[in-house]
Design a protein around this motif. Structure first.
Motif, PDB file in Angstrom:
ATOM      1  N   LYS A 185      48.297  34.661  39.525  1.00  0.00           N
ATOM      2  CA  LYS A 185      46.870  34.912  39.269  1.00  0.00           C
ATOM      3  C   LYS A 185      46.438  34.336  37.925  1.00  0.00           C
ATOM      4  N   ARG A 189      43.891  31.035  37.112  1.00  0.00           N
ATOM      5  CA  ARG A 189      42.697  31.185  36.277  1.00  0.00           C
ATOM      6  C   ARG A 189      42.749  30.263  35.065  1.00  0.00           C
ATOM      7  N   ALA A 210      47.608  37.697  45.040  1.00  0.00           N
ATOM      8  CA  ALA A 210      47.471  37.142  43.695  1.00  0.00           C
ATOM      9  C   ALA A 210      46.463  35.997  43.684  1.00  0.00           C
ATOM     10  N   ARG A 213      42.878  37.289  44.064  1.00  0.00           N
ATOM     11  CA  ARG A 213      42.370  37.852  42.817  1.00  0.00           C
ATOM     12  C   ARG A 213      42.009  36.763  41.804  1.00  0.00           C
ATOM     13  N   ALA A 214      42.538  35.551  42.013  1.00  0.00           N
ATOM     14  CA  ALA A 214      42.255  34.443  41.094  1.00  0.00           C
ATOM     15  C   ALA A 214      41.014  33.661  41.467  1.00  0.00           C
TER      16      ALA A 214
END
Length: 311
Positions: A185, A189, A210, A213-214
């Protein structure tokens, strides 16, 4: 003719290679002399009985071939399997012409992988120039096709792969950068300046959440499969936050539901390859007797790029 026979749903090591009379074309059919038969992760799943489709036994695996018929170079998607063979009977209206400059191995191996990504980016999610596309499993057949199509759309591509050699393969396929799965993640980002626009996920497992969520605001998460063996339970609250979207990409179901449209899309993919718009790597070729070896390589995630059988 020679063909691979699956007599029971079991590990591909139980495959047999048998010799039989060469098939004769019926009304509206042709017989294709196969030069290359594509191998995919799904072939192993079907052989083990672990896929949603369970063909009547015995059957011959394989759904994409390229070869010749009547002096013409052709490829075809097979709705009833049968591709792992030296000859295959195909409806004449299912044939796709193979353009000059496109080899049989590339034609066969691109029908499914590049066809899947052409369908994904045309019908399921739009990728805009300059956006960040993250590709999980980026060294595999679907992964490399995703890299290729995203770059052709003008996107920036961050590849995710498990080993240095797989990351090198993804970079060679056109990814701008490549990372492993550790700290996924935060790594996504950091590389994308705050969040990805699109995630292409044929892997599943722990990496899926993961990567979800990124995603940045308005990010799109494309579910293509679960080569890791784990089917993730994606949290709905993470989808809700920042107006994210989760999109299913089931090219196989679409191609069976609308075979004419699937054939036309495959023909378009081969034309784009011939024109230099897409750049699939030459697949590794194995003899027909190594069908079990090829399918096991996908199951164990040791395959890099695409594999074909050459009868």
């Amino acid at each position: 003719m020679r063909r691979v026979l699956c007599r029971e749903f079991a590990d591909p090591e139980r495959f047999e290679t048998v010799e039989e009379p060469t098939p004769v074309a019926g009304p509206g059919e042709v017989v294709v002399e196969v030069e290359a038969a594509a191998v995919s992760f799904v072939d192993g799943l079907i052989a083990r009985g672990g896929y949603q489709l369970r063909p009547p036994l015995p059957f011959t695996p394989g759904t994409a071939v390229a070869g010749t018929t009547g002096g013409r170079r052709v490829a075809a998607l097979l709705t009833s399997f049968g591709g792992f063979a030296s000859h295959v009977r195909v409806p004449a209206d299912a044939l796709v012409p193979v353009p000059d400059g496109v080899g049989a191995g590339v034609a066969a191996s691109s029908m499914e992988s590049h066809g899947t990504m052409a369908f994904a980016l045309r019908d399921r999610v739009a990728v805009r120039p300059g956006e960040w596309v993250v590709v999980l499993g980026a060294s595999g057949g679907i992964g490399q096709a995703a890299v290729d199509h995203a770059r052709a759309a003008g996107a920036r591509v961050l590849a995710v792969a498990s080993t240095p050699d797989k990351r090198d393969a993804a970079l060679a396929a056109g990814a701008e950068a490549a990372i492993g799965y550790d700290g996924l993640k935060d790594a996504i980002r950091a590389h994308t300046g705050g969040g990805a626009d699109v995630v292409v996920d044929p892997v599943g497992g722990d990496a899926a959440e993961a990567a979800l969520r990124a995603l940045g605001t308005g990010g799109r998460f494309c579910v293509l499969g679960f080569t890791s063996g784990g089917i993730p339970r994606l949290p709905a609250n993470i989808v809700l936050l920042r107006n994210r979207t989760v999109v299913g990409v089931d090219w196989g179901d679409w191609s069976r539901t609308d075979p004419a449209a699937s054939r036309d899309l495959a023909a378009q993919v081969l034309r784009r390859i011939a024109a230099g718009e897409l750049h699939p790597a030459e697949p590794d070729a194995l003899p027909l007797d190594d069908a079990a070896v090829a399918t096991r390589a996908y199951a164990e995630r040791t395959a890099v790029g695409k594999l074909v059988l050459t009868p």
